[in-house]
Scaffold this motif. Sequence first.
Motif, PDB file in Angstrom:
ATOM      1  N   ILE A 291      20.691  29.038  39.427  1.00  0.00           N
ATOM      2  CA  ILE A 291      22.003  28.504  39.031  1.00  0.00           C
ATOM      3  C   ILE A 291      21.837  27.146  38.358  1.00  0.00           C
ATOM      4  O   ILE A 291      22.525  26.843  37.363  1.00  0.00           O
ATOM      5  CB  ILE A 291      22.923  28.405  40.253  1.00  0.00           C
ATOM      6  CG1 ILE A 291      23.242  29.804  40.797  1.00  0.00           C
ATOM      7  CG2 ILE A 291      24.219  27.682  39.903  1.00  0.00           C
ATOM      8  CD1 ILE A 291      23.924  30.710  39.800  1.00  0.00           C
ATOM      9  N   GLU A 292      20.933  26.324  38.859  1.00  0.00           N
ATOM     10  CA  GLU A 292      20.693  25.029  38.207  1.00  0.00           C
ATOM     11  C   GLU A 292      20.159  25.229  36.787  1.00  0.00           C
ATOM     12  O   GLU A 292      20.550  24.505  35.861  1.00  0.00           O
ATOM     13  CB  GLU A 292      19.716  24.203  39.042  1.00  0.00           C
ATOM     14  CG  GLU A 292      20.313  23.698  40.352  1.00  0.00           C
ATOM     15  CD  GLU A 292      19.307  22.955  41.196  1.00  0.00           C
ATOM     16  OE1 GLU A 292      18.081  23.121  40.934  1.00  0.00           O
ATOM     17  OE2 GLU A 292      19.709  22.245  42.133  1.00  0.00           O
ATOM     18  N   TYR A 321      24.097  35.601  42.318  1.00  0.00           N
ATOM     19  CA  TYR A 321      23.710  35.006  41.044  1.00  0.00           C
ATOM     20  C   TYR A 321      24.604  35.529  39.920  1.00  0.00           C
ATOM     21  O   TYR A 321      25.145  34.750  39.119  1.00  0.00           O
ATOM     22  CB  TYR A 321      22.246  35.301  40.721  1.00  0.00           C
ATOM     23  CG  TYR A 321      21.869  34.873  39.317  1.00  0.00           C
ATOM     24  CD1 TYR A 321      21.611  33.538  39.018  1.00  0.00           C
ATOM     25  CD2 TYR A 321      21.814  35.798  38.275  1.00  0.00           C
ATOM     26  CE1 TYR A 321      21.292  33.134  37.724  1.00  0.00           C
ATOM     27  CE2 TYR A 321      21.491  35.406  36.983  1.00  0.00           C
ATOM     28  CZ  TYR A 321      21.235  34.075  36.716  1.00  0.00           C
ATOM     29  OH  TYR A 321      20.940  33.688  35.432  1.00  0.00           O
ATOM     30  N   TYR A 322      24.771  36.850  39.858  1.00  0.00           N
ATOM     31  CA  TYR A 322      25.576  37.404  38.774  1.00  0.00           C
ATOM     32  C   TYR A 322      27.058  37.104  38.964  1.00  0.00           C
ATOM     33  O   TYR A 322      27.794  36.965  37.982  1.00  0.00           O
ATOM     34  CB  TYR A 322      25.323  38.904  38.650  1.00  0.00           C
ATOM     35  CG  TYR A 322      23.970  39.183  38.050  1.00  0.00           C
ATOM     36  CD1 TYR A 322      23.744  38.945  36.697  1.00  0.00           C
ATOM     37  CD2 TYR A 322      22.919  39.615  38.827  1.00  0.00           C
ATOM     38  CE1 TYR A 322      22.489  39.164  36.145  1.00  0.00           C
ATOM     39  CE2 TYR A 322      21.660  39.831  38.280  1.00  0.00           C
ATOM     40  CZ  TYR A 322      21.457  39.603  36.940  1.00  0.00           C
ATOM     41  OH  TYR A 322      20.211  39.800  36.396  1.00  0.00           O
ATOM     42  N   LEU A 323      27.502  36.979  40.208  1.00  0.00           N
ATOM     43  CA  LEU A 323      28.893  36.589  40.432  1.00  0.00           C
ATOM     44  C   LEU A 323      29.142  35.172  39.918  1.00  0.00           C
ATOM     45  O   LEU A 323      30.115  34.920  39.199  1.00  0.00           O
ATOM     46  CB  LEU A 323      29.220  36.687  41.925  1.00  0.00           C
ATOM     47  CG  LEU A 323      30.675  36.410  42.318  1.00  0.00           C
ATOM     48  CD1 LEU A 323      31.083  37.326  43.469  1.00  0.00           C
ATOM     49  CD2 LEU A 323      30.891  34.953  42.745  1.00  0.00           C
ATOM     50  N   MET A 328      31.200  31.432  35.834  1.00  0.00           N
ATOM     51  CA  MET A 328      31.001  30.315  34.914  1.00  0.00           C
ATOM     52  C   MET A 328      31.216  30.756  33.466  1.00  0.00           C
ATOM     53  O   MET A 328      31.758  29.998  32.639  1.00  0.00           O
ATOM     54  CB  MET A 328      29.599  29.735  35.111  1.00  0.00           C
ATOM     55  CG  MET A 328      29.416  29.079  36.483  1.00  0.00           C
ATOM     56  SD  MET A 328      27.681  28.706  36.865  1.00  0.00           S
ATOM     57  CE  MET A 328      27.348  27.440  35.627  1.00  0.00           C
ATOM     58  N   THR A 329      30.813  31.980  33.145  1.00  0.00           N
ATOM     59  CA  THR A 329      31.051  32.496  31.794  1.00  0.00           C
ATOM     60  C   THR A 329      32.543  32.586  31.509  1.00  0.00           C
ATOM     61  O   THR A 329      33.010  32.267  30.399  1.00  0.00           O
ATOM     62  CB  THR A 329      30.391  33.870  31.627  1.00  0.00           C
ATOM     63  OG1 THR A 329      28.980  33.746  31.853  1.00  0.00           O
ATOM     64  CG2 THR A 329      30.627  34.427  30.237  1.00  0.00           C
ATOM     65  N   GLY A 373      36.545  42.074  38.722  1.00  0.00           N
ATOM     66  CA  GLY A 373      35.135  42.448  38.844  1.00  0.00           C
ATOM     67  C   GLY A 373      34.394  41.581  39.838  1.00  0.00           C
ATOM     68  O   GLY A 373      33.528  42.062  40.578  1.00  0.00           O
ATOM     69  N   LEU A 374      34.754  40.295  39.886  1.00  0.00           N
ATOM     70  CA  LEU A 374      34.142  39.409  40.865  1.00  0.00           C
ATOM     71  C   LEU A 374      34.523  39.837  42.280  1.00  0.00           C
ATOM     72  O   LEU A 374      33.680  39.855  43.184  1.00  0.00           O
ATOM     73  CB  LEU A 374      34.599  37.965  40.621  1.00  0.00           C
ATOM     74  CG  LEU A 374      34.291  37.362  39.243  1.00  0.00           C
ATOM     75  CD1 LEU A 374      34.794  35.931  39.177  1.00  0.00           C
ATOM     76  CD2 LEU A 374      32.801  37.404  38.950  1.00  0.00           C
ATOM     77  N   ALA A 375      35.785  40.179  42.475  1.00  0.00           N
ATOM     78  CA  ALA A 375      36.236  40.607  43.803  1.00  0.00           C
ATOM     79  C   ALA A 375      35.517  41.872  44.245  1.00  0.00           C
ATOM     80  O   ALA A 375      35.176  42.026  45.429  1.00  0.00           O
ATOM     81  CB  ALA A 375      37.744  40.821  43.795  1.00  0.00           C
ATOM     82  N   ASP A 376      35.256  42.793  43.310  1.00  0.00           N
ATOM     83  CA  ASP A 376      34.537  44.025  43.656  1.00  0.00           C
ATOM     84  C   ASP A 376      33.119  43.708  44.136  1.00  0.00           C
ATOM     85  O   ASP A 376      32.621  44.334  45.088  1.00  0.00           O
ATOM     86  CB  ASP A 376      34.479  44.952  42.448  1.00  0.00           C
ATOM     87  CG  ASP A 376      35.854  45.514  42.079  1.00  0.00           C
ATOM     88  OD1 ASP A 376      36.738  45.487  42.951  1.00  0.00           O
ATOM     89  OD2 ASP A 376      36.028  45.955  40.936  1.00  0.00           O
TER      90      ASP A 376
END
Length: 406
Positions: A291-292, A321-323, A328-329, A373-376
């Motif tokens: 993440i950094e 990581y992908y969440l 952030m995207t 999608g994040l919640a899933d």
Amino acid sequence: MRPTTAWQAMAQRPMSFLTSSWPWRSLAYLGSGVLFGTAAMVIVAAGLVVGVALLVVLIGIAPLVGLVLASTVVAAVERQRLRLVDLDRLPDPHRRPHAPGARAWVATRLKEQVTWRELLFTLLSAAALWWLDLMVLGFCFGLPAAFLGSLDGETWPWAIFSAVVLLASPYTVTSWAGARAAMARTFLAPRDRELGEELREVRASQVRLLDSFDAERVRIERDLHDGAQQRLVSLGMTLGMLRLDTPPDSPQSELLTQAETQLSAAHQELRALIRGLNPPVLADHGLVAAIEDYAARFPIPVTVDLRLPERLPRKVETTMYYLLNEAMTNIARHSGATKAEVRGRYHADLLIFDVMDDGRGGVDPEAGSGVTGLADRVEALDGRMRVSSPVGGPTLLHVEVPCRYA
């Protein structure tokens, strides 16, 4: 983030807590607990007395069975009362009877483990909890009222003590209400094995989809690395050999220069894509470093404050990581923010992440946005996610994910 429990309200908003509705909700919870507990005590006492008295003539079993079934009603009322101090609704864990009629309903309830937990909670509520509610209310309000009602020249220290108790009463009442609600949730929340078959299958399907996504991501990354990237390298070598046979001032030389520039740009984009699919820093150094590294290349300033174990379980680490990457995207694409912050903590077998930005806000999780999608992803890990995004900002994404080490 809007608090969902009395404890969260007291911890997150210590200054504005007194002017919120949470102290009054906690007071209503304990006050109704006294009344409700008194009724539960009468029901329990009557059921036990009548059942034991009639047991000698072999009909006392009916009142005792009635007591067990009455506990399900007590639990149902308690689940509704919990909404005063815990906004997360507790689902009804009972199964539907397989056949119509009272007999099938009674047989189903007596076979369920949750019914016996509800009986235990009813006995506990009747024997102790409502007494504790009464004691807390008496200490916070009854005791100061008694002291203040009998003031004279020699009891002024007690008047000061009473004033202090009254001033602290919102925190005292809310603290006990939160503890009592947490205890009730422990007894009344459904266990995984008590969830319906369909819901269990949905959760299992989510996990399978997450696993297949990770496997497909790794396959695509490997194919791009071993296939497309190697072909681009080979094409670059071919262009280099062709340049050796091309006069420097010829039109073909200019075309070769353009082709090499485009090839270099395509190669860089492909490398960035591969790095995004399976970042080596995540595999080698863990979530914090990954993440950094991503934040250092982000188009807006990002403050990263992650205090986590050195390595997390692989599935949790990859999913988080992908969440965080996707969250952030979304900030860069849609929020109009000038700065962002990512904060993470590990406490009591729980991973807690907050992603904040100073953008325009107005994110609606119910509108089918990217937040869905994040919640899933979070639900696939048995976690939960909350979004606070008033119009005008700021936006806060709060994620909690269970994470236990063997």
